[in-house]
Design a protein around this motif. Sequence first.
Motif, PDB file in Angstrom:
ATOM      1  N   VAL A   8     -11.208  11.064   3.407  1.00  0.00           N
ATOM      2  CA  VAL A   8     -10.796  10.915   4.931  1.00  0.00           C
ATOM      3  C   VAL A   8     -12.277  10.295   5.732  1.00  0.00           C
ATOM      4  O   VAL A   8     -12.006   9.653   6.664  1.00  0.00           O
ATOM      5  CB  VAL A   8     -10.593  12.333   5.469  1.00  0.00           C
ATOM      6  N   MET A   9     -13.418  10.483   5.128  1.00  0.00           N
ATOM      7  CA  MET A   9     -14.652   9.912   5.760  1.00  0.00           C
ATOM      8  C   MET A   9     -14.514   8.466   5.881  1.00  0.00           C
ATOM      9  O   MET A   9     -15.085   7.671   6.830  1.00  0.00           O
ATOM     10  CB  MET A   9     -15.883  10.377   4.982  1.00  0.00           C
ATOM     11  N   THR A  10     -14.052   7.777   4.399  1.00  0.00           N
ATOM     12  CA  THR A  10     -14.377   6.277   4.571  1.00  0.00           C
ATOM     13  C   THR A  10     -12.615   5.731   4.524  1.00  0.00           C
ATOM     14  O   THR A  10     -12.834   4.450   4.642  1.00  0.00           O
ATOM     15  CB  THR A  10     -14.828   6.008   3.083  1.00  0.00           C
ATOM     16  N   GLY A  11     -11.808   6.337   4.614  1.00  0.00           N
ATOM     17  CA  GLY A  11     -10.381   5.726   4.621  1.00  0.00           C
ATOM     18  C   GLY A  11      -9.866   5.414   3.412  1.00  0.00           C
ATOM     19  O   GLY A  11      -9.089   4.249   3.313  1.00  0.00           O
ATOM     20  N   ASN A  12     -10.345   5.562   2.302  1.00  0.00           N
ATOM     21  CA  ASN A  12      -9.938   5.284   0.996  1.00  0.00           C
ATOM     22  C   ASN A  12      -9.123   6.128   0.223  1.00  0.00           C
ATOM     23  O   ASN A  12      -9.267   7.406   0.217  1.00  0.00           O
ATOM     24  CB  ASN A  12     -11.393   5.013   0.078  1.00  0.00           C
ATOM     25  N   ILE A  13      -7.869   5.415  -0.452  1.00  0.00           N
ATOM     26  CA  ILE A  13      -6.991   6.207  -0.942  1.00  0.00           C
ATOM     27  C   ILE A  13      -6.710   5.407  -2.546  1.00  0.00           C
ATOM     28  O   ILE A  13      -6.900   4.433  -2.610  1.00  0.00           O
ATOM     29  CB  ILE A  13      -5.691   6.364  -0.439  1.00  0.00           C
ATOM     30  N   SER A  14      -6.657   6.451  -3.563  1.00  0.00           N
ATOM     31  CA  SER A  14      -6.078   5.730  -4.597  1.00  0.00           C
ATOM     32  C   SER A  14      -4.935   6.615  -5.041  1.00  0.00           C
ATOM     33  O   SER A  14      -4.695   7.609  -4.781  1.00  0.00           O
ATOM     34  CB  SER A  14      -7.080   6.318  -5.989  1.00  0.00           C
ATOM     35  N   MET A  15      -3.843   5.667  -5.544  1.00  0.00           N
ATOM     36  CA  MET A  15      -2.701   5.974  -5.956  1.00  0.00           C
ATOM     37  C   MET A  15      -2.298   5.566  -7.540  1.00  0.00           C
ATOM     38  O   MET A  15      -2.843   4.611  -7.948  1.00  0.00           O
ATOM     39  CB  MET A  15      -1.693   5.255  -5.243  1.00  0.00           C
ATOM     40  N   GLU A  16      -1.298   6.271  -8.079  1.00  0.00           N
ATOM     41  CA  GLU A  16      -0.776   6.058  -9.290  1.00  0.00           C
ATOM     42  C   GLU A  16       0.846   6.042  -9.448  1.00  0.00           C
ATOM     43  O   GLU A  16       1.361   7.045  -8.535  1.00  0.00           O
ATOM     44  CB  GLU A  16      -1.320   6.945 -10.592  1.00  0.00           C
ATOM     45  N   GLY A  17       1.518   5.298 -10.018  1.00  0.00           N
ATOM     46  CA  GLY A  17       2.916   5.327 -10.254  1.00  0.00           C
ATOM     47  C   GLY A  17       3.337   3.934 -10.485  1.00  0.00           C
ATOM     48  O   GLY A  17       2.598   3.042 -10.287  1.00  0.00           O
ATOM     49  N   MET A  18       4.478   3.618 -10.673  1.00  0.00           N
ATOM     50  CA  MET A  18       5.326   2.432 -10.808  1.00  0.00           C
ATOM     51  C   MET A  18       5.460   1.849  -9.422  1.00  0.00           C
ATOM     52  O   MET A  18       6.284   2.335  -8.744  1.00  0.00           O
ATOM     53  CB  MET A  18       6.498   2.434 -11.524  1.00  0.00           C
ATOM     54  N   ILE A  19       4.969   0.753  -9.232  1.00  0.00           N
ATOM     55  CA  ILE A  19       4.891   0.193  -7.826  1.00  0.00           C
ATOM     56  C   ILE A  19       5.804  -1.102  -7.766  1.00  0.00           C
ATOM     57  O   ILE A  19       5.695  -1.846  -8.545  1.00  0.00           O
ATOM     58  CB  ILE A  19       3.546  -0.176  -7.327  1.00  0.00           C
ATOM     59  N   ASP A  20       6.792  -1.060  -7.053  1.00  0.00           N
ATOM     60  CA  ASP A  20       7.879  -1.959  -6.937  1.00  0.00           C
ATOM     61  C   ASP A  20       7.718  -2.768  -5.555  1.00  0.00           C
ATOM     62  O   ASP A  20       8.206  -3.801  -5.761  1.00  0.00           O
ATOM     63  CB  ASP A  20       9.244  -1.412  -6.814  1.00  0.00           C
ATOM     64  N   GLN A  21       7.111  -2.327  -4.548  1.00  0.00           N
ATOM     65  CA  GLN A  21       6.988  -2.797  -3.270  1.00  0.00           C
ATOM     66  C   GLN A  21       5.806  -2.673  -2.347  1.00  0.00           C
ATOM     67  O   GLN A  21       5.675  -1.316  -2.178  1.00  0.00           O
ATOM     68  CB  GLN A  21       8.340  -2.756  -2.462  1.00  0.00           C
ATOM     69  N   LEU A  22       5.186  -3.587  -1.723  1.00  0.00           N
ATOM     70  CA  LEU A  22       4.343  -3.254  -0.502  1.00  0.00           C
ATOM     71  C   LEU A  22       4.667  -4.111   0.452  1.00  0.00           C
ATOM     72  O   LEU A  22       5.004  -5.440   0.508  1.00  0.00           O
ATOM     73  CB  LEU A  22       2.692  -3.889  -1.087  1.00  0.00           C
ATOM     74  N   ALA A  23       4.714  -3.335   1.603  1.00  0.00           N
ATOM     75  CA  ALA A  23       5.191  -4.440   2.924  1.00  0.00           C
ATOM     76  C   ALA A  23       4.532  -3.716   4.171  1.00  0.00           C
ATOM     77  O   ALA A  23       4.251  -2.542   4.132  1.00  0.00           O
ATOM     78  CB  ALA A  23       6.818  -3.827   3.054  1.00  0.00           C
ATOM     79  N   TYR A  24       4.171  -4.751   4.970  1.00  0.00           N
ATOM     80  CA  TYR A  24       3.393  -4.258   6.238  1.00  0.00           C
ATOM     81  C   TYR A  24       4.290  -4.446   7.315  1.00  0.00           C
ATOM     82  O   TYR A  24       5.231  -5.296   7.289  1.00  0.00           O
ATOM     83  CB  TYR A  24       2.235  -5.337   6.418  1.00  0.00           C
ATOM     84  N   SER A  25       4.313  -3.655   8.412  1.00  0.00           N
ATOM     85  CA  SER A  25       4.807  -3.718   9.834  1.00  0.00           C
ATOM     86  C   SER A  25       3.918  -3.571  10.883  1.00  0.00           C
ATOM     87  O   SER A  25       2.607  -2.909  10.599  1.00  0.00           O
ATOM     88  CB  SER A  25       6.109  -2.923   9.628  1.00  0.00           C
ATOM     89  N   ASP A  26       3.895  -3.793  11.897  1.00  0.00           N
ATOM     90  CA  ASP A  26       3.014  -3.844  13.003  1.00  0.00           C
ATOM     91  C   ASP A  26       3.228  -2.510  13.995  1.00  0.00           C
ATOM     92  O   ASP A  26       3.118  -2.245  15.185  1.00  0.00           O
ATOM     93  CB  ASP A  26       2.909  -5.016  13.979  1.00  0.00           C
ATOM     94  N   ILE A  27       4.398  -1.769  13.436  1.00  0.00           N
ATOM     95  CA  ILE A  27       4.821  -0.477  14.337  1.00  0.00           C
ATOM     96  C   ILE A  27       3.742   0.477  14.497  1.00  0.00           C
ATOM     97  O   ILE A  27       3.079   0.658  13.561  1.00  0.00           O
ATOM     98  CB  ILE A  27       6.055   0.042  13.563  1.00  0.00           C
ATOM     99  N   LYS A  28       3.694   0.812  15.518  1.00  0.00           N
ATOM    100  CA  LYS A  28       2.439   2.009  15.947  1.00  0.00           C
ATOM    101  C   LYS A  28       3.316   3.383  15.650  1.00  0.00           C
ATOM    102  O   LYS A  28       4.132   3.788  16.452  1.00  0.00           O
ATOM    103  CB  LYS A  28       2.019   1.822  17.438  1.00  0.00           C
ATOM    104  N   PRO A  29       2.950   4.090  14.750  1.00  0.00           N
ATOM    105  CA  PRO A  29       3.567   5.222  14.406  1.00  0.00           C
ATOM    106  C   PRO A  29       3.051   6.430  15.370  1.00  0.00           C
ATOM    107  O   PRO A  29       1.891   6.424  15.858  1.00  0.00           O
ATOM    108  CB  PRO A  29       3.273   5.585  12.696  1.00  0.00           C
ATOM    109  N   SER A  30       3.754   7.443  15.047  1.00  0.00           N
ATOM    110  CA  SER A  30       3.225   8.820  15.776  1.00  0.00           C
ATOM    111  C   SER A  30       2.088   9.336  15.083  1.00  0.00           C
ATOM    112  O   SER A  30       2.112   9.120  13.753  1.00  0.00           O
ATOM    113  CB  SER A  30       4.372   9.869  16.082  1.00  0.00           C
ATOM    114  N   HIS A  31       1.252  10.317  15.736  1.00  0.00           N
ATOM    115  CA  HIS A  31       0.377  10.902  15.034  1.00  0.00           C
ATOM    116  C   HIS A  31       0.757  11.894  14.002  1.00  0.00           C
ATOM    117  O   HIS A  31       1.388  12.765  14.313  1.00  0.00           O
ATOM    118  CB  HIS A  31      -0.648  11.384  15.999  1.00  0.00           C
TER     119      HIS A  31
END
Length: 91
Positions: free
Chosen positions: A60-83
Amino acid sequence: MDGKIEMAIRHSIIMEDRNTLQITGVTDVESFDEQIVVLVTSTGELVIKGQGLHITKIDVMTGNISMEGMIDQLAYSDIKPSHSFFGKLFR
């Protein structure tokens, strides 16, 4: 100018063999389960879809995340989510 220095948080993704991800510049974790992970990054909302997705490390200090699993899709949007709960951790 109010005396605050705005620092841009750099965002990057490193994916290896469609089953590991290292992501920087994460400012919030909106939601996650084994099929979909929704992250807020310094460049917009990032939706990761796949199977057996697991967040293996969050810094949480650096904003870094590591993940595992079978990745099918990455997609961006400019939607501002709620907190979310995790958003408070990243501040």
